[in-house]
Design a protein around this motif. Structure first.
Motif, PDB file in Angstrom:
ATOM      1  N   ASP A   1       0.910  -1.247  -0.134  1.00  0.00           N
ATOM      2  CA  ASP A   1       0.018   0.186   0.271  1.00  0.00           C
ATOM      3  C   ASP A   1       0.600   1.247   0.030  1.00  0.00           C
ATOM      4  O   ASP A   1       0.170   2.512   0.278  1.00  0.00           O
ATOM      5  CB  ASP A   1      -0.968  -0.088   1.064  1.00  0.00           C
ATOM      6  N   ASP A   2       2.166   1.227  -0.278  1.00  0.00           N
ATOM      7  CA  ASP A   2       2.914   2.523  -0.040  1.00  0.00           C
ATOM      8  C   ASP A   2       4.293   2.276  -1.342  1.00  0.00           C
ATOM      9  O   ASP A   2       4.494   3.253  -1.767  1.00  0.00           O
ATOM     10  CB  ASP A   2       3.258   2.712   1.306  1.00  0.00           C
ATOM     11  N   LYS A   3       5.063   1.326  -0.821  1.00  0.00           N
ATOM     12  CA  LYS A   3       6.335   1.306  -1.408  1.00  0.00           C
ATOM     13  C   LYS A   3       6.640  -0.070  -2.171  1.00  0.00           C
ATOM     14  O   LYS A   3       7.507  -0.904  -1.579  1.00  0.00           O
ATOM     15  CB  LYS A   3       7.481   1.791  -0.595  1.00  0.00           C
ATOM     16  N   PRO A   4       5.857  -0.570  -2.960  1.00  0.00           N
ATOM     17  CA  PRO A   4       6.246  -1.645  -3.713  1.00  0.00           C
ATOM     18  C   PRO A   4       7.562  -1.715  -4.557  1.00  0.00           C
ATOM     19  O   PRO A   4       7.841  -0.616  -4.950  1.00  0.00           O
ATOM     20  CB  PRO A   4       5.079  -2.108  -4.575  1.00  0.00           C
ATOM     21  N   MET A   5       8.080  -2.890  -4.753  1.00  0.00           N
ATOM     22  CA  MET A   5       9.248  -2.844  -5.663  1.00  0.00           C
ATOM     23  C   MET A   5       8.574  -3.434  -7.236  1.00  0.00           C
ATOM     24  O   MET A   5       7.960  -4.365  -7.097  1.00  0.00           O
ATOM     25  CB  MET A   5      10.282  -3.755  -5.152  1.00  0.00           C
ATOM     26  N   LEU A   6       9.332  -2.934  -8.135  1.00  0.00           N
ATOM     27  CA  LEU A   6       8.839  -3.269  -9.397  1.00  0.00           C
ATOM     28  C   LEU A   6      10.361  -3.790 -10.112  1.00  0.00           C
ATOM     29  O   LEU A   6      11.232  -2.989 -10.112  1.00  0.00           O
ATOM     30  CB  LEU A   6       8.484  -1.953 -10.179  1.00  0.00           C
ATOM     31  N   ARG A   7      10.089  -4.906 -10.688  1.00  0.00           N
ATOM     32  CA  ARG A   7      11.247  -5.476 -11.505  1.00  0.00           C
ATOM     33  C   ARG A   7      11.048  -5.500 -12.952  1.00  0.00           C
ATOM     34  O   ARG A   7       9.700  -5.878 -13.213  1.00  0.00           O
ATOM     35  CB  ARG A   7      11.467  -6.692 -10.839  1.00  0.00           C
ATOM     36  N   ILE A   8      11.783  -4.929 -13.656  1.00  0.00           N
ATOM     37  CA  ILE A   8      11.803  -4.910 -15.149  1.00  0.00           C
ATOM     38  C   ILE A   8      12.324  -5.896 -15.812  1.00  0.00           C
ATOM     39  O   ILE A   8      13.470  -6.090 -15.752  1.00  0.00           O
ATOM     40  CB  ILE A   8      11.954  -3.599 -15.688  1.00  0.00           C
ATOM     41  N   THR A   9      11.759  -6.530 -16.661  1.00  0.00           N
ATOM     42  CA  THR A   9      12.444  -7.753 -17.621  1.00  0.00           C
ATOM     43  C   THR A   9      11.980  -7.564 -18.862  1.00  0.00           C
ATOM     44  O   THR A   9      10.996  -7.085 -19.219  1.00  0.00           O
ATOM     45  CB  THR A   9      12.212  -9.086 -16.822  1.00  0.00           C
TER      46      THR A   9
END
Length: 244
Positions: free
Chosen positions: A135-143
């Motif tokens: 609800d605040d600071k997810p991590m996003l991984r780009i592949t």
């Protein structure tokens, strides 16, 4: 010194802290796998967080906060992790990610617009089909296969989130409106908000890498703008507009 390993966004981080509190905060991400990298907190890191928070509160004209050193250390650990993650094609993003039937939807907006309120409407509307990722600071991984959203311990004041990952279907910029409506937008319309909401590393090379990752996010993820009035119908309108 307190030491444990935590797995976030498929990377194992050894955390070496002065105080024990940070390990309680991250306990849902505990692992016994070997570390990919480590972060170590020194007293000067805590002092830096104290100066930074005091200056931010003073700038807003607010009374200076009375954060304890173990609270400041939590922020120091977060910052060191966020600084490192672009090396792994991953960044921290300020937003709220909710999954429905295993697909993730990320809502972002200026502070106070109602991201958390909107995702609460999704949970009410979809019931058990909806899972709060962060609800605040997810991590996003780009592949090359797309974007994956991960839960993190940094899940907002209400602690809404869990240690899971989901493929990210769409990013939606939230605005207030009298009527609920959603439109698909292009990279140029969304880019300023995306760049504003991403964690921006202090290291110039890592910042350059982060900008490239934001470019890839904008080019490979569906982007939307939602006007909503915080009625539960807003969840239905948003989902129907983005589900594809």
């Amino acid at each position: 010194m307190f030491t444990n390993n935590y797995k976030m966004a498929d990377k194992v981080i050894e955390v070496n802290s002065i105080y024990e509190k940070v390990h309680h905060y991250c306990r849902e991400y505990l692992t016994d796998e070997p570390a990919d990298f480590s972060v170590t907190i020194a007293q000067e890191d805590i002092a830096f967080e104290k100066r930074k928070s005091d200056s931010e509160y003073a700038f807003e004209g607010l009374p200076l906060p009375d954060f304890t050193e173990d609270m400041l250390e939590e922020t120091a650990v977060y910052r060191k992790i966020a600084e490192k993650m672009p090396e792994y094609d991953t960044f921290v993003f300020h937003g709220s990610v909710i999954a429905v039937d295993g697909q993730g939807f990320l809502f972002t907006a200026k502070s106070g617009t109602g991201k958390s309120t909107h995702t609460r409407l999704w949970r009410e509307y979809f019931g058990e089909r909806a899972v709060m990722v962060n609800d605040d600071k997810p991590m996003l991984r780009i592949t090359d296969r797309g974007v994956t959203a991960y839960g993190t311990p940094y899940n907002g004041k209400h602690g809404l989130g869990c240690n899971i990952s989901v493929p990210l279907k769409a990013v939606c910029i939230l605005t207030r409106g009298e009527k609920n409506s959603i439109v698909r937008i292009g990279k140029s319309e969304a880019y300023a908000m995306l760049l504003q909401q991403v964690y921006r590393p202090q290291d110039p090379l890592k910042m350059a890498k982060t900008i490239k990752l934001v470019d890839r996010l904008a080019e490979n993820t569906e982007l939307y703008r939602l006007a909503c009035n915080m009625d539960i119908e807003a969840a239905q309108v948003a989902y129907n507009g983005m589900k594809g």
